[in-house]
Design an enzyme around this catalytic site. Structure first.
Site, PDB file in Angstrom:
ATOM      1  N   GLU A 168     122.235  -0.335  67.709  1.00  0.00           N
ATOM      2  CA  GLU A 168     121.410   0.882  67.641  1.00  0.00           C
ATOM      3  C   GLU A 168     121.929   1.886  66.947  1.00  0.00           C
ATOM      4  OE1 GLU A 168     118.631   2.970  71.032  1.00  0.00           O
ATOM      5  OE2 GLU A 168     120.058   1.229  71.716  1.00  0.00           O
ATOM      6  N   GLY A 228     115.788   6.795  76.461  1.00  0.00           N
ATOM      7  CA  GLY A 228     115.351   7.026  77.805  1.00  0.00           C
ATOM      8  C   GLY A 228     116.536   6.635  78.605  1.00  0.00           C
ATOM      9  N   GLY A 229     117.558   5.588  78.122  1.00  0.00           N
ATOM     10  CA  GLY A 229     118.397   5.000  78.914  1.00  0.00           C
ATOM     11  C   GLY A 229     119.690   5.385  78.351  1.00  0.00           C
ATOM     12  N   SER A 230     119.965   5.533  76.945  1.00  0.00           N
ATOM     13  CA  SER A 230     121.220   5.930  76.499  1.00  0.00           C
ATOM     14  C   SER A 230     121.019   6.757  75.091  1.00  0.00           C
ATOM     15  CB  SER A 230     121.534   4.350  75.977  1.00  0.00           C
ATOM     16  OG  SER A 230     120.939   3.750  74.657  1.00  0.00           O
ATOM     17  N   THR A 231     122.409   7.177  75.050  1.00  0.00           N
ATOM     18  CA  THR A 231     122.340   8.034  73.756  1.00  0.00           C
ATOM     19  C   THR A 231     123.524   7.478  72.822  1.00  0.00           C
ATOM     20  OG1 THR A 231     121.611  10.223  74.564  1.00  0.00           O
ATOM     21  CG2 THR A 231     123.190  10.216  72.853  1.00  0.00           C
ATOM     22  N   GLN A 232     123.136   7.505  71.342  1.00  0.00           N
ATOM     23  CA  GLN A 232     124.134   7.035  70.465  1.00  0.00           C
ATOM     24  C   GLN A 232     124.490   8.131  69.321  1.00  0.00           C
ATOM     25  OE1 GLN A 232     122.732   4.123  72.481  1.00  0.00           O
ATOM     26  NE2 GLN A 232     121.120   4.855  71.047  1.00  0.00           N
TER      27      GLN A 232
END
Length: 412
Positions: free
Chosen positions: A158, A188-192
């Protein structure tokens, strides 16, 4: 021969050369198509792409695309997988799809659905039931699919796909590492967080496990990418609002909510009533420092501070970074723009002071975004600049474009 005839001959030759050059250019290209469905935690998005591929160099030019979104996300149908799969069918029935990819090409068009943090956070059995239901629907459609077409995407992919999308659309992949942009993508659920690393980077000693080789347009690069599950905006909001409340309670009282506002909010298929702490003093604002402490406690110790990030000339923050910035008015929603990191702190302070029933979570969200970008998180300074855009050249900024390139070059 008269000068007039000479002029006519020269003009004729130029026209012929121009025609032949255009003809040669066209016959040395072919169209390539791909469909990527982003099954995110808060929505499901159809991304259809039409490329021209050079038969001489193998390079791709994006000529047309389609972006369609429906809500809620696929993970919201954990208790009814068939209903969730039907939303995918609804997306693929969109009337404009045939304008981007001719129906005559559908059988050769690879189709992939990649789920992100929403499904990663579900129990394995529920997540697999959703994937199986989607596979059953796709099997009856006229697109090219195989056993790999439906999957839960790793956070590493991602991040790399988002980074590729940004650098492809900004034409930043043909120069040196320093010409490339860093990418921070908050879902909404994670940050990369992803950026190209220099060969002499200290990351080779400190963070080798987050370094990955990438080949882009005949150039070999090493990319640093780290995905933080739970650092997406909605997941973080839920965790912070839950502090001090009984486990399983659907009434959440928090120092990050205005005392005079009560709001219903649905997360992960559960509807909560969210409100401020009881206060007999008649206070009509959020105590910013109290909410800030909750935010910092949530982030502290969970996020690395890659030193190279702050030295990047271009840092693109996408998805919820852009959404919240436009909702508050930091940037124009159509134009986007470059802002200082401190703009998020200023927006947080203003939101905490002034109750707004239409944006009841803005104070918390802005404090979280600012803290994640700065000392508690990635280590940017208040004066660091970040670029906030939803589209570049009218193309959506999302990891889906990077995924489409990967599929066209490596298969589904």
């Amino acid at each position: 021969m008269s000068s007039q005839k000479k002029c006519m001959i020269v003009t004729g030759l130029l026209v012929a050369i121009t025609f032949l050059a255009g003809y040669t250019y066209n016959i040395m290209q072919e169209h390539a198509y791909a469909i990527v469905i982003d099954a995110g935690s808060t929505g499901t998005r159809l991304n259809a792409f039409n490329f021209k591929k050079s038969l001489l160099t193998g390079s791709y030019e994006l000529t047309n695309d389609l972006f369609v979104e429906i809500k809620p996300g696929l993970s919201s149908f954990a208790d009814d997988p068939k209903k969730g799969a039907d939303t995918i069918l609804e997306l693929l029935s969109h009337s404009k799809l045939q304008l981007v990819i001719p129906p005559s090409e559908w059988a050769l068009t690879p189709l992939a659905l990649k789920a992100t943090a929403g499904l990663r956070l579900l129990p394995e059995k529920q997540a697999q039931a959703l994937l199986d239901a989607v596979k059953a629907v796709l099997a009856d459609l006229p697109f090219y699919t195989n056993e790999n077409s439906v999957s839960i995407m790793e956070g590493v992919d991602e991040g790399i796909f988002s980074w590729f999308t940004i650098n492809f659309l900004t034409n930043s992949l043909s120069g040196s590492v320093r010409d490339t942009a860093a990418a921070i993508d908050m879902g909404g659920g994670s940050t990369q967080i992803t950026f190209a690393a220099e060969p002499t980077s200290p990351l080779w000693q400190t963070s080798r496990q987050f370094l990955h080789p990438v080949t882009a347009f005949h150039q070999n690069l090493t990319v640093y990418t780290h995905s933080y599950l739970g650092m997406g905006l909605m997941a973080a909001r839920m965790a912070i609002l839950s502090v001090g409340n009984a486990e399983g309670s659907t009434v959440l009282k928090s120092a990050c909510m205005h005392p005079i506002i009560k709001k219903e909010w649905t997360y992960n298929r559960v509807t909560y009533t969210v409100q401020g702490l009881d206060d007999s003093s008649g206070r009509d604002h959020i105590k910013e420092y109290a909410c800030q402490d909750l935010v910092r406690s949530y982030i502290k110790g969970k996020v690395d501070k890659p030193e190279e990030l702050k030295h990047h000339a271009k840092i693109n923050a996408i998805s919820y970074f852009f959404d919240r910035a436009t909702e508050f008015g930091i940037i124009d929603p159509f134009e986007g723009g470059r802002v200082k990191v401190k703009a998020f702190k200023q927006a947080a302070s203003e939101s905490c002071r002034q109750p707004n029933a239409d944006q009841p979570f803005m104070c918390l969200d802005m404090l979280f975004i600012h803290s994640l970008l700065t000392d508690d998180g990635f280590g940017l300074t208040e004066d660091s600049s970040i670029d906030l855009y939803k589209k570049i050249d009218n193309h959506e900024l999302s990891w889906a474009l990077g995924a489409a390139f990967h599929i066209l070059q490596n298969g589904v």
